[in-house]
Each structure stands twice: as C-alpha cells, then as structure tokens.
Design a protein around this motif. Sequence first.
Motif, PDB file in Angstrom:
ATOM      1  N   ALA A  80       0.836  -1.203   0.000  1.00 19.56           N
ATOM      2  CA  ALA A  80       0.000   0.000   0.000  1.00 19.56           C
ATOM      3  C   ALA A  80       0.869   1.251   0.000  1.00 19.56           C
ATOM      4  O   ALA A  80       1.690   1.452   0.896  1.00 19.56           O
ATOM      5  CB  ALA A  80      -0.913  -0.005   1.216  1.00 19.56           C
ATOM      6  N   ALA A  81       0.676   2.090  -1.008  1.00 22.35           N
ATOM      7  CA  ALA A  81       1.419   3.340  -1.128  1.00 22.35           C
ATOM      8  C   ALA A  81       0.896   4.349  -0.115  1.00 22.35           C
ATOM      9  O   ALA A  81      -0.283   4.345   0.236  1.00 22.35           O
ATOM     10  CB  ALA A  81       1.281   3.896  -2.538  1.00 22.35           C
ATOM     11  N   GLU A  82       1.784   5.210   0.353  1.00 15.50           N
ATOM     12  CA  GLU A  82       1.409   6.285   1.262  1.00 15.50           C
ATOM     13  C   GLU A  82       1.870   7.614   0.686  1.00 15.50           C
ATOM     14  O   GLU A  82       3.049   7.787   0.372  1.00 15.50           O
ATOM     15  CB  GLU A  82       2.051   6.089   2.628  1.00 15.50           C
ATOM     16  CG  GLU A  82       1.461   4.955   3.426  1.00 15.50           C
ATOM     17  CD  GLU A  82       2.023   4.885   4.834  1.00 15.50           C
ATOM     18  OE1 GLU A  82       2.493   5.912   5.362  1.00 15.50           O
ATOM     19  OE2 GLU A  82       1.998   3.780   5.397  1.00 15.50           O
ATOM     20  N   GLU A  83       0.937   8.552   0.550  1.00 17.54           N
ATOM     21  CA  GLU A  83       1.291   9.891   0.102  1.00 17.54           C
ATOM     22  C   GLU A  83       1.942  10.632   1.266  1.00 17.54           C
ATOM     23  O   GLU A  83       1.512  10.505   2.415  1.00 17.54           O
ATOM     24  CB  GLU A  83       0.041  10.634  -0.362  1.00 17.54           C
ATOM     25  CG  GLU A  83       0.353  11.982  -0.965  1.00 17.54           C
ATOM     26  CD  GLU A  83      -0.880  12.702  -1.472  1.00 17.54           C
ATOM     27  OE1 GLU A  83      -0.821  13.934  -1.549  1.00 17.54           O
ATOM     28  OE2 GLU A  83      -1.889  12.036  -1.767  1.00 17.54           O
ATOM     29  N   CYS A  84       2.982  11.404   0.966  1.00 17.89           N
ATOM     30  CA  CYS A  84       3.723  12.145   1.983  1.00 17.89           C
ATOM     31  C   CYS A  84       3.734  13.630   1.624  1.00 17.89           C
ATOM     32  O   CYS A  84       3.503  13.992   0.470  1.00 17.89           O
ATOM     33  CB  CYS A  84       5.158  11.623   2.078  1.00 17.89           C
ATOM     34  SG  CYS A  84       5.260   9.863   2.506  1.00 17.89           S
ATOM     35  N   GLN A  85       4.025  14.467   2.607  1.00 21.63           N
ATOM     36  CA  GLN A  85       3.974  15.907   2.396  1.00 21.63           C
ATOM     37  C   GLN A  85       5.184  16.488   1.687  1.00 21.63           C
ATOM     38  O   GLN A  85       5.104  17.584   1.133  1.00 21.63           O
ATOM     39  CB  GLN A  85       3.782  16.629   3.726  1.00 21.63           C
ATOM     40  CG  GLN A  85       2.425  16.366   4.340  1.00 21.63           C
ATOM     41  CD  GLN A  85       2.230  17.151   5.614  1.00 21.63           C
ATOM     42  OE1 GLN A  85       3.189  17.512   6.283  1.00 21.63           O
ATOM     43  NE2 GLN A  85       0.990  17.427   5.936  1.00 21.63           N
ATOM     44  N   SER A  86       6.317  15.786   1.715  1.00 20.65           N
ATOM     45  CA  SER A  86       7.538  16.314   1.103  1.00 20.65           C
ATOM     46  C   SER A  86       8.430  15.167   0.671  1.00 20.65           C
ATOM     47  O   SER A  86       8.207  14.008   1.044  1.00 20.65           O
ATOM     48  CB  SER A  86       8.291  17.190   2.110  1.00 20.65           C
ATOM     49  OG  SER A  86       8.775  16.392   3.183  1.00 20.65           O
ATOM     50  N   ALA A  87       9.458  15.504  -0.088  1.00 22.19           N
ATOM     51  CA  ALA A  87      10.419  14.493  -0.526  1.00 22.19           C
ATOM     52  C   ALA A  87      11.134  13.881   0.676  1.00 22.19           C
ATOM     53  O   ALA A  87      11.306  12.658   0.746  1.00 22.19           O
ATOM     54  CB  ALA A  87      11.423  15.104  -1.492  1.00 22.19           C
ATOM     55  N   SER A  88      11.532  14.709   1.636  1.00 22.39           N
ATOM     56  CA  SER A  88      12.254  14.183   2.795  1.00 22.39           C
ATOM     57  C   SER A  88      11.363  13.260   3.634  1.00 22.39           C
ATOM     58  O   SER A  88      11.827  12.244   4.146  1.00 22.39           O
ATOM     59  CB  SER A  88      12.829  15.311   3.646  1.00 22.39           C
ATOM     60  OG  SER A  88      11.817  16.146   4.125  1.00 22.39           O
ATOM     61  N   THR A  89      10.088  13.589   3.746  1.00 24.13           N
ATOM     62  CA  THR A  89       9.157  12.713   4.472  1.00 24.13           C
ATOM     63  C   THR A  89       8.984  11.390   3.737  1.00 24.13           C
ATOM     64  O   THR A  89       8.960  10.321   4.363  1.00 24.13           O
ATOM     65  CB  THR A  89       7.795  13.407   4.654  1.00 24.13           C
ATOM     66  OG1 THR A  89       7.985  14.649   5.324  1.00 24.13           O
ATOM     67  CG2 THR A  89       6.840  12.535   5.447  1.00 24.13           C
ATOM     68  N   ALA A  90       8.872  11.433   2.416  1.00 21.82           N
ATOM     69  CA  ALA A  90       8.743  10.201   1.620  1.00 21.82           C
ATOM     70  C   ALA A  90       9.987   9.331   1.777  1.00 21.82           C
ATOM     71  O   ALA A  90       9.877   8.104   1.889  1.00 21.82           O
ATOM     72  CB  ALA A  90       8.497  10.536   0.156  1.00 21.82           C
ATOM     73  N   LEU A  91      11.158   9.947   1.807  1.00 24.00           N
ATOM     74  CA  LEU A  91      12.395   9.190   1.984  1.00 24.00           C
ATOM     75  C   LEU A  91      12.431   8.512   3.348  1.00 24.00           C
ATOM     76  O   LEU A  91      12.761   7.326   3.450  1.00 24.00           O
ATOM     77  CB  LEU A  91      13.610  10.105   1.820  1.00 24.00           C
ATOM     78  CG  LEU A  91      13.879  10.572   0.399  1.00 24.00           C
ATOM     79  CD1 LEU A  91      14.882  11.714   0.400  1.00 24.00           C
ATOM     80  CD2 LEU A  91      14.374   9.425  -0.457  1.00 24.00           C
ATOM     81  N   ARG A  92      12.096   9.252   4.389  1.00 30.99           N
ATOM     82  CA  ARG A  92      12.096   8.668   5.742  1.00 30.99           C
ATOM     83  C   ARG A  92      11.059   7.551   5.856  1.00 30.99           C
ATOM     84  O   ARG A  92      11.323   6.495   6.432  1.00 30.99           O
ATOM     85  CB  ARG A  92      11.819   9.747   6.792  1.00 30.99           C
ATOM     86  CG  ARG A  92      13.001  10.648   7.073  1.00 30.99           C
ATOM     87  CD  ARG A  92      12.796  11.485   8.325  1.00 30.99           C
ATOM     88  NE  ARG A  92      11.586  12.303   8.290  1.00 30.99           N
ATOM     89  CZ  ARG A  92      11.497  13.521   7.775  1.00 30.99           C
ATOM     90  NH1 ARG A  92      12.560  14.080   7.218  1.00 30.99           N
ATOM     91  NH2 ARG A  92      10.363  14.192   7.820  1.00 30.99           N
TER      92      ARG A  92
END
Length: 83
Positions: free
Chosen positions: A24-36
């Motif tokens: 399941a994919a999760e949308e994140c608020q920023s690139a750094s949040t997606a990386l973490r």
Amino acid sequence: MADVTYYVALPFLQDDAGEPVAGAAEECQSASTALRRAELMSRIPGSIGAVAFSRTGDPMAGEFGDARLLRKFGTVPEDLSGL
C-alpha cells in the motif's frame, strides 16, 4: 490548474511464489518525508524493500508525468516503470 507534485512511499513484499509485489502506497507531504517513510517501510517485518518517488502533473486534467525515483531501500524490482 497548476501542476502539483505528489511524494509517495511504496513498500514491497513477497508473494507466495517469492516474487516482489507492491504494498500500500502512502502519500507524503515532502520528498524528505517520503524518503524517511520508505526507509521505515523497508524495515517492517514482511517487507523486502521500499521506494520513495514523486509524480508531477495536473490532477484536474488527470495528466501526470512519469514517476521520478527518489531512492530505493532494500530489495525492489529493477523495472519500476509501472509507478
């Protein structure tokens, strides 16, 4: 409408045949949040890896460019063209 960039973390699991499958994919608020988030997803029991990527486009028109891989963690398929 102006283009919008979505940042996503996507885990990978193994199916019964041992093949990698997307979770399941999760949308994140920023690139750094997606990386973490992707790094954390890669360490969850049962996960074999994860990716962080972004997609930019016009949600009102439903037109998006190709996904841009930010980083891979763990074991993920070589062909990620389906993102």
